[in-house]
Design a protein around this motif. Structure first.
Motif, short mmCIF file in Angstrom:
data_model
loop_
_atom_site.label_atom_id
_atom_site.label_comp_id
_atom_site.label_asym_id
_atom_site.label_seq_id
_atom_site.Cartn_x
_atom_site.Cartn_y
_atom_site.Cartn_z
N LEU A 132 18.18 9.14 5.54
CA LEU A 132 16.90 9.73 5.14
C LEU A 132 15.90 8.61 4.91
CD1 LEU A 132 15.23 12.21 4.19
CD2 LEU A 132 16.14 11.77 1.88
N THR A 133 14.71 8.76 5.45
CA THR A 133 13.62 7.83 5.20
C THR A 133 12.46 8.61 4.58
OG1 THR A 133 14.23 6.36 7.02
CG2 THR A 133 11.98 6.19 6.18
N LEU A 134 12.06 8.21 3.40
CA LEU A 134 10.98 8.87 2.67
C LEU A 134 9.72 8.03 2.71
CD1 LEU A 134 12.92 9.96 -0.56
CD2 LEU A 134 12.14 11.48 1.27
N THR A 135 8.60 8.68 3.01
CA THR A 135 7.30 8.03 2.83
C THR A 135 6.83 8.29 1.40
OG1 THR A 135 5.99 9.96 3.49
CG2 THR A 135 6.77 8.47 5.25
N TYR A 136 5.76 7.63 1.02
CA TYR A 136 5.23 7.83 -0.32
C TYR A 136 4.79 9.29 -0.51
CZ TYR A 136 2.76 6.83 -4.67
OH TYR A 136 2.33 6.83 -5.98
N GLU A 167 0.85 -1.19 0.00
CA GLU A 167 0.00 0.00 0.00
C GLU A 167 0.89 1.25 0.00
OE1 GLU A 167 -3.22 0.33 -0.08
OE2 GLU A 167 -4.12 -1.56 0.58
N PRO A 168 0.53 2.28 -0.76
CA PRO A 168 1.32 3.51 -0.73
C PRO A 168 1.52 4.05 0.68
CG PRO A 168 -0.20 3.57 -2.57
CD PRO A 168 -0.55 2.34 -1.77
N LYS A 169 0.50 3.95 1.53
CA LYS A 169 0.61 4.49 2.88
C LYS A 169 1.61 3.71 3.73
CE LYS A 169 -3.34 1.81 4.65
NZ LYS A 169 -2.54 0.94 5.53
N ASP A 170 1.92 2.48 3.33
CA ASP A 170 2.87 1.66 4.08
C ASP A 170 4.28 1.70 3.51
OD1 ASP A 170 0.80 0.79 5.76
OD2 ASP A 170 0.27 -0.84 4.38
N TRP A 171 4.43 2.32 2.33
CA TRP A 171 5.73 2.29 1.66
C TRP A 171 6.68 3.32 2.25
CZ3 TRP A 171 8.60 5.94 -0.98
CH2 TRP A 171 9.70 5.47 -1.70
N THR A 172 7.94 2.91 2.43
CA THR A 172 9.00 3.85 2.80
C THR A 172 10.27 3.46 2.05
OG1 THR A 172 9.71 2.55 4.73
CG2 THR A 172 8.10 4.32 5.11
N LEU A 173 11.14 4.42 1.85
CA LEU A 173 12.46 4.17 1.29
C LEU A 173 13.50 4.69 2.27
CD1 LEU A 173 14.36 3.32 -1.05
CD2 LEU A 173 14.19 5.70 -1.86
N ARG A 174 14.33 3.80 2.74
CA ARG A 174 15.42 4.18 3.65
C ARG A 174 16.70 4.34 2.85
NH1 ARG A 174 18.75 0.39 7.74
NH2 ARG A 174 19.94 2.02 8.83
N ILE A 175 17.35 5.50 2.99
CA ILE A 175 18.63 5.76 2.35
C ILE A 175 19.68 5.88 3.45
CG2 ILE A 175 19.91 7.29 0.81
CD1 ILE A 175 17.21 8.24 -0.29
N HIS A 176 20.66 5.00 3.43
CA HIS A 176 21.62 4.94 4.55
C HIS A 176 22.96 4.43 4.03
CE1 HIS A 176 21.26 0.45 4.97
NE2 HIS A 176 20.18 0.71 4.27
N GLY A 177 23.87 4.14 4.94
CA GLY A 177 25.19 3.65 4.55
C GLY A 177 26.23 4.75 4.61
N LEU A 178 26.99 4.91 3.53
CA LEU A 178 28.07 5.90 3.49
C LEU A 178 27.51 7.28 3.15
CD1 LEU A 178 30.77 3.76 1.64
CD2 LEU A 178 30.52 4.17 4.11
#
Length: 505
Positions: A253-257, A237-248
């Protein structure tokens, strides 16, 4: 009733079906994406060596996954029949068979990315069903063995119990399918989704060469090729989607839809093709993609100078390592949210996938993407690269003949020949055709809006009566001429001139 193995085997097979049905229904009711059978199938896909997987795909095409599921079910039915036969002389031996199968199923489920202990519940339900149902089915067989005078009655009891349990298994599986409406919810969310700024595309003027039979310059969503390793497509579901950007990075940053689609939108025509596409093959398509530029997002997190790739991970655990330079240069690499003016189809990565012009999908085009780890190639191993494919996958220049088809009969004299050519992010400069190994002749090219798309081409040639061989080659805008050396798709894409035979009459 005799005491033949057939009836005991039938009891075991019916028991297996009942256990699979209750297990599947439980998974659907709990909206667990992977039923145990699917989890086993996906585990087999993950551990299959790359060259073997490629040979299988080449032999059976897109039937690979249905055939895998079919094979697993046939194996399970055979194991059920074996458990039934073992039950003739032992109570414990069938239970040991069920335990081994349950352990394999539970193990396959638990190695899935993001697996929880509750995901094993369908396996437990299936195991309990196996033990209970087999006991019920073999009761009449045992009674008939010790009391031959009751044979007729026990035969009727056995058939009645087997029939009822078989029908119940079908009903339970169907009920689980109805209850498990996760995919339908996501499909409805997609249908109702409105994305501001996404435009409906019209193929730019001049992109069609005007020769009937050439593949459409814009590929409809339903016709776009599908390649992925998922047996059960993730439903997010779009409401459940997130993208985590991490590492080096300096800042995670964590983005929701909603965070993502609130950003500035970019749109462009981009051709994608699979590294498994053979010379002249159809695993390639061109669409209007809408999304948010990855370079702009990465600029916000602060990239470590030592980083050279991003390990992308999908909701289903598939991953790939993408060269960082291709995500931060001037090309329109994007987190795509729409395809041909509509929210991404579920099978193509809804709600968000990665699109990178100029790279094969196995190193870039992550569907259902949920994680970006900024890292180094030396520190990671991705799904396909550990199976023998190359670390980086720049698209190779390619061309194909669509008209006429190989083996076709044509009228001698002037014959129209045409097709498509592509060299994403570089562009096609020229296309040439040769007849029977003769001189190369330049074809006419249609227009393209950018170097990131394929181009239609056409030429009229003269063919005398008889058999003829036609071949095509392209040259990109950097002056690189397509090689005629035939190479397999492994490890980094096929090469060679597409060659066809026609009969002029």
């Amino acid at each position: 009733m005799d005491d033949s193995r057939g009836r005991w085997a039938a009891a075991g097979a019916v028991t297996m079906v009942a256990g699979l049905a209750t297990s599947y229904a439980t998974a659907m009711a709990l909206t667990i994406r992977e039923s145990p059978v699917v989890a086993v199938a996906e585990l087999i896909i993950r551990i299959t060596p790359g060259p073997l997987a490629e040979r299988i795909i080449r032999f059976v095409g897109q039937l690979d996954k249905p055939l895998l599921i079919f094979g697993i079910i046939v194996f399970l039915l055979a194991m059920g029949a074996l458990a039934g036969i073992l039950g003739r002389n032992s109570v414990i031996r069938p239970i040991l068979v069920w335990l081994v199968l349950a352990a394999l199923g539970a193990g396959a489920v638990m190695v899935q990315p993001g697996a929880r202990i509750v995901d094993v519940l369908p396996v437990v339900v299936g195991f309990v069903t196996w033990v209970t149902v087999l006991s019920a089915l073999v009761g009449p067989l045992i009674t008939a063995r010790h009391h031959p005078e009751l044979e007729s009655r026990e035969r009727r009891v056995f058939l009645m119990v087997a029939g009822v349990l078989g029908l119940a298994a079908v009903g339970i599986a169907g009920a689980g399918r109805i209850v498990g409406s996760g995919r339908r919810h996501v499909a409805e969310s997609r249908r109702l989704l409105r994305l501001d700024g996404v435009t409906r595309p019209l193929a730019p003027a001049g992109t069609a060469i005007g020769l009937t039979g050439i593949g459409s310059w814009q590929t409809p969503n339903d016709d776009f090729y599908l390649i992925h390793t998922a047996i059960s497509v993730p439903t997010v579901e779009p409401k459940d989607w997130t993208l985590r950007i991490h590492g080096l990075v300096d800042r995670e940053l964590t983005l929701t839809y909603n965070d993502l689609v609130a950003r500035e939108l970019t749109e462009s025509w981009i051709t994608l093709n699979c590294v498994s596409n053979e010379v002249g093959g159809g695993l390639v398509g061109n669409a209007w993609w809408s999304g948010i530029r990855i370079a702009d997002i990465l600029a916000e997190v602060g990239l470590d100078p030592s980083a050279d790739c991003i390990l992308q991970t999908s909701e289903d655990g598939w991953n790939c390592a993408t060269p960082l330079s291709t995500l931060t240069d001037e090309r329109n690499a994007m987190l795509a949210v729409a395809m041909n003016g509509k929210p991404l189809p579920i099978e193509h990565g809804f709600p968000v996938r990665t699109i990178v012009p100029g790279l094969y999908g196995y190193v870039s085009a992550t569907k259902w993407v949920v994680d970006y780890e900024v890292t180094r190639f030396s520190d990671v191993v991705a799904f396909w690269t550990q199976r023998g494919w190359s670390e980086e996958g720049p698209v190779k220049i390619a061309s194909r003949i669509d008209v006429p088809r190989s083996g076709a009969d044509v009228t001698s004299g002037e014959v129209d020949v045409g097709g498509l050519a592509w060299a994403q992010h570089t562009g096609i400069d020229s296309v040439e055709v040769a007849i029977d190994g003769g001189e190369w002749m330049g074809a006419q090219l249609a227009e393209t809006p950018s170097d990131d798309t394929w181009v239609q081409w056409a030429i009229t040639v003269t063919l005398d009566e008889g058999e003829h061989e036609l071949r095509v080659r392209a040259t990109d805008k950097d002056g690189l001429e397509q090689t005629g050396v035939r190479r397999d798709v492994v490890p980094d894409g096929s090469t060679g001139w597409h060659t066809i035979q026609v009969n002029a009459t």
